[in-house]
Structure formats: C-alpha cells, structure tokens
Design a protein around this motif. Structure first.
Motif, PDB file in Angstrom:
ATOM      1  N   GLY A 175      45.808 -14.387  25.129  1.00  0.00           N
ATOM      2  CA  GLY A 175      47.071 -14.211  25.832  1.00  0.00           C
ATOM      3  C   GLY A 175      47.718 -15.538  26.181  1.00  0.00           C
ATOM      4  O   GLY A 175      48.919 -15.743  25.955  1.00  0.00           O
ATOM      5  N   LEU A 176      46.944 -16.473  26.715  1.00  0.00           N
ATOM      6  CA  LEU A 176      47.491 -17.775  27.078  1.00  0.00           C
ATOM      7  C   LEU A 176      47.839 -18.605  25.842  1.00  0.00           C
ATOM      8  O   LEU A 176      48.764 -19.420  25.869  1.00  0.00           O
ATOM      9  CB  LEU A 176      46.510 -18.528  27.974  1.00  0.00           C
ATOM     10  N   SER A 177      47.107 -18.384  24.757  1.00  0.00           N
ATOM     11  CA  SER A 177      47.402 -19.104  23.517  1.00  0.00           C
ATOM     12  C   SER A 177      48.757 -18.713  22.952  1.00  0.00           C
ATOM     13  O   SER A 177      49.424 -19.524  22.298  1.00  0.00           O
ATOM     14  CB  SER A 177      46.312 -18.841  22.473  1.00  0.00           C
ATOM     15  N   VAL A 178      49.169 -17.473  23.196  1.00  0.00           N
ATOM     16  CA  VAL A 178      50.507 -17.049  22.776  1.00  0.00           C
ATOM     17  C   VAL A 178      51.560 -17.928  23.459  1.00  0.00           C
ATOM     18  O   VAL A 178      52.541 -18.348  22.832  1.00  0.00           O
ATOM     19  CB  VAL A 178      50.747 -15.552  23.107  1.00  0.00           C
ATOM     20  N   GLY A 179      51.350 -18.222  24.742  1.00  0.00           N
ATOM     21  CA  GLY A 179      52.267 -19.097  25.464  1.00  0.00           C
ATOM     22  C   GLY A 179      52.329 -20.474  24.841  1.00  0.00           C
ATOM     23  O   GLY A 179      53.416 -21.050  24.666  1.00  0.00           O
ATOM     24  N   TYR A 180      51.161 -21.026  24.492  1.00  0.00           N
ATOM     25  CA  TYR A 180      51.118 -22.346  23.845  1.00  0.00           C
ATOM     26  C   TYR A 180      51.885 -22.333  22.523  1.00  0.00           C
ATOM     27  O   TYR A 180      52.692 -23.232  22.243  1.00  0.00           O
ATOM     28  CB  TYR A 180      49.669 -22.759  23.598  1.00  0.00           C
ATOM     29  N   LEU A 181      51.647 -21.314  21.716  1.00  0.00           N
ATOM     30  CA  LEU A 181      52.296 -21.231  20.401  1.00  0.00           C
ATOM     31  C   LEU A 181      53.804 -21.053  20.526  1.00  0.00           C
ATOM     32  O   LEU A 181      54.568 -21.653  19.759  1.00  0.00           O
ATOM     33  CB  LEU A 181      51.684 -20.087  19.592  1.00  0.00           C
ATOM     34  N   LEU A 182      54.247 -20.247  21.492  1.00  0.00           N
ATOM     35  CA  LEU A 182      55.681 -20.075  21.704  1.00  0.00           C
ATOM     36  C   LEU A 182      56.328 -21.392  22.120  1.00  0.00           C
ATOM     37  O   LEU A 182      57.401 -21.757  21.623  1.00  0.00           O
ATOM     38  CB  LEU A 182      55.934 -19.001  22.767  1.00  0.00           C
ATOM     39  N   GLY A 183      55.680 -22.102  23.044  1.00  0.00           N
ATOM     40  CA  GLY A 183      56.207 -23.392  23.471  1.00  0.00           C
ATOM     41  C   GLY A 183      56.233 -24.397  22.336  1.00  0.00           C
ATOM     42  O   GLY A 183      57.194 -25.151  22.175  1.00  0.00           O
ATOM     43  N   ASN A 184      55.171 -24.392  21.543  1.00  0.00           N
ATOM     44  CA  ASN A 184      55.054 -25.349  20.447  1.00  0.00           C
ATOM     45  C   ASN A 184      56.090 -25.092  19.359  1.00  0.00           C
ATOM     46  O   ASN A 184      56.636 -26.038  18.770  1.00  0.00           O
ATOM     47  CB  ASN A 184      53.634 -25.271  19.860  1.00  0.00           C
ATOM     48  N   GLN A 185      56.369 -23.827  19.075  1.00  0.00           N
ATOM     49  CA  GLN A 185      57.261 -23.483  17.971  1.00  0.00           C
ATOM     50  C   GLN A 185      58.727 -23.373  18.386  1.00  0.00           C
ATOM     51  O   GLN A 185      59.626 -23.711  17.615  1.00  0.00           O
ATOM     52  CB  GLN A 185      56.817 -22.153  17.339  1.00  0.00           C
ATOM     53  N   LEU A 186      58.969 -22.883  19.603  1.00  0.00           N
ATOM     54  CA  LEU A 186      60.341 -22.637  20.029  1.00  0.00           C
ATOM     55  C   LEU A 186      60.903 -23.718  20.939  1.00  0.00           C
ATOM     56  O   LEU A 186      62.119 -23.864  21.058  1.00  0.00           O
ATOM     57  CB  LEU A 186      60.437 -21.273  20.735  1.00  0.00           C
ATOM     58  N   GLY A 187      60.025 -24.446  21.618  1.00  0.00           N
ATOM     59  CA  GLY A 187      60.464 -25.564  22.427  1.00  0.00           C
ATOM     60  C   GLY A 187      61.196 -25.187  23.700  1.00  0.00           C
ATOM     61  O   GLY A 187      60.941 -24.143  24.315  1.00  0.00           O
ATOM     62  N   ALA A 188      62.161 -26.018  24.090  1.00  0.00           N
ATOM     63  CA  ALA A 188      62.855 -25.897  25.373  1.00  0.00           C
ATOM     64  C   ALA A 188      63.507 -24.540  25.627  1.00  0.00           C
ATOM     65  O   ALA A 188      63.566 -24.097  26.787  1.00  0.00           O
ATOM     66  CB  ALA A 188      63.895 -27.005  25.503  1.00  0.00           C
ATOM     67  N   PRO A 189      64.052 -23.840  24.617  1.00  0.00           N
ATOM     68  CA  PRO A 189      64.657 -22.522  24.907  1.00  0.00           C
ATOM     69  C   PRO A 189      63.710 -21.554  25.612  1.00  0.00           C
ATOM     70  O   PRO A 189      64.165 -20.671  26.351  1.00  0.00           O
ATOM     71  CB  PRO A 189      65.038 -22.007  23.507  1.00  0.00           C
ATOM     72  N   VAL A 190      62.417 -21.715  25.393  1.00  0.00           N
ATOM     73  CA  VAL A 190      61.448 -20.861  26.083  1.00  0.00           C
ATOM     74  C   VAL A 190      61.538 -21.095  27.586  1.00  0.00           C
ATOM     75  O   VAL A 190      61.529 -20.146  28.386  1.00  0.00           O
ATOM     76  CB  VAL A 190      60.012 -21.146  25.585  1.00  0.00           C
ATOM     77  N   ILE A 191      61.626 -22.356  27.992  1.00  0.00           N
ATOM     78  CA  ILE A 191      61.719 -22.692  29.412  1.00  0.00           C
ATOM     79  C   ILE A 191      63.028 -22.163  29.997  1.00  0.00           C
ATOM     80  O   ILE A 191      63.058 -21.636  31.117  1.00  0.00           O
ATOM     81  CB  ILE A 191      61.623 -24.215  29.612  1.00  0.00           C
TER      82      ILE A 191
END
Length: 201
Positions: free
Chosen positions: A65-81
């Motif tokens: 579950g937490l790895s999904v967060g890492y991958l989203l941040g890594n691939q999508l970048g600032a828009p996630v924030i």
C-alpha cells in the motif's frame, strides 16, 4: 466500531480482507492501519486465522500500500501533492512530513511509520524526490516488518482494547507506542514466568 467493521470483513473474506484493507489505506480507507494490524493479531489469538499467514498478508498489505504512494510520487511528481493539498486535513500532515524530510533526510521514512497519516505522505514525497527504489525498499520494508510485528503482537495481547489503543497512538504517537511495548513486555514476561512455574512442579 472500526474493530467490529473489520471483524465482519474478515469473517466474509478471510486473509484477503487484511491485505486489501491495508492496501487501500493509500486512497483513504476509513479504518486506521493500526486498527487493522491489531485486529489481525486479535483474530489469530481467537483461533480464527493462522498466525503466520495472517501476519504475512498483513505485512504485504502494509508495504505494498505504501509502495503505491512512492510509485505515484515517482512517476507523477508534484501534481500528486497538489491533489493531496486539496483534501481536508491533509495539508497539516503534509507540512509535518515535509519538515521531517528536511530534518532527517531518508531516515524520515522509517520514522514516519510510527506517525499516523504522516506515514502515508512520506512515500509520496520521497518518490517525488526520486529516491532510488532499492533505497526505498531498504528503509520502508524493514521498518514495515518491525511496525507490523509490534502492532500484531499488541493485538494478540490487548485485543479487547483496540479502538482505545488506536486513539492513544493517534494522539500521543511515539509515547503511546513506547507504553504499549513496555506493557506488552511485562505481560509476556508474566506469562513466561507462569509457564515456567507450572512446569517446575
């Protein structure tokens, strides 16, 4: 209340309920992670699930579950924030997560495991900062194992007080966790001493 809902899920879906309840935590599952892991410990103490299988599925649910967060941040970048900031109450925890990263660097990742809400945000941030995946795994998976084991054991020992414990941890963080660990150790020693005394006769 959370505990009762989760117990009902486990009765219907067994081990998969533990995995997906934790995996969905990244998208806002309303049941706190601590409650899910402690409930996993409780149901094994009651003999409803196998302890080893329940622990493994719970651990995999946590780290995946937490790895999904890492991958989203890594691939999508600032828009996630930007998307996270729009959610109510998230901004406060996001600032805490960013402050931890500024102060502790990569060590913020293992520290964040023990802070509700912040735990889900730090993986996004380290993903955005392009932390190498092997470094993420080294920090997150090892700490995740320890964190899961602690709450799993707490659930086995103090299963009748899960919701109250979750409230304490949410409010007092590390201090509540330290008290739980000490209390669990005292109970464990008492059980071991009682077993030793019984076998001595």
């Amino acid at each position: 209340m959370h505990n009762a809902v989760l117990l009902n899920m486990i009765q219907h879906f067994g081990y998969l309920a533990l995995f997906f309840a934790l995996w969905l935590g990244i998208v806002g599952m309303p049941i706190p992670d601590e409650v899910i892991v402690m409930t996993a410990g409780l149901v094994t103490a009651l003999g409803l699930l196998n302890p080893i299988l329940a622990f493994l599925l719970t651990y995999l649910g946590v780290v995946s579950g937490l790895s999904v967060g890492y991958l989203l941040g890594n691939q999508l970048g600032a828009p996630v924030i930007d998307r996270l900031v729009r959610k109510k109450k998230t901004g406060k925890y996001l600032r805490q997560a960013q402050a931890m990263l500024n102060k502790f660097g990569h060590y913020a990742l293992p520290i964040s495991y023990f802070l509700p809400m912040v735990r889900h945000l730090v993986p996004y941030l380290v993903g955005i900062s392009k932390m190498p995946y092997r470094n993420y795994v080294a920090y997150a998976y090892s700490t995740g194992f320890v964190w899961t084991l602690i709450y799993f054991i707490v659930g086995r020992i103090f299963g009748n007080h899960i919701d109250q414990i979750a409230q304490m941890v949410t409010r007092y963080g590390f201090f509540a966790l330290a008290i739980l660990c000490v209390s669990g150790f005292i109970v464990w020693r008492g059980v071991c001493n009682g077993t030793t005394d019984n076998t001595s006769y």
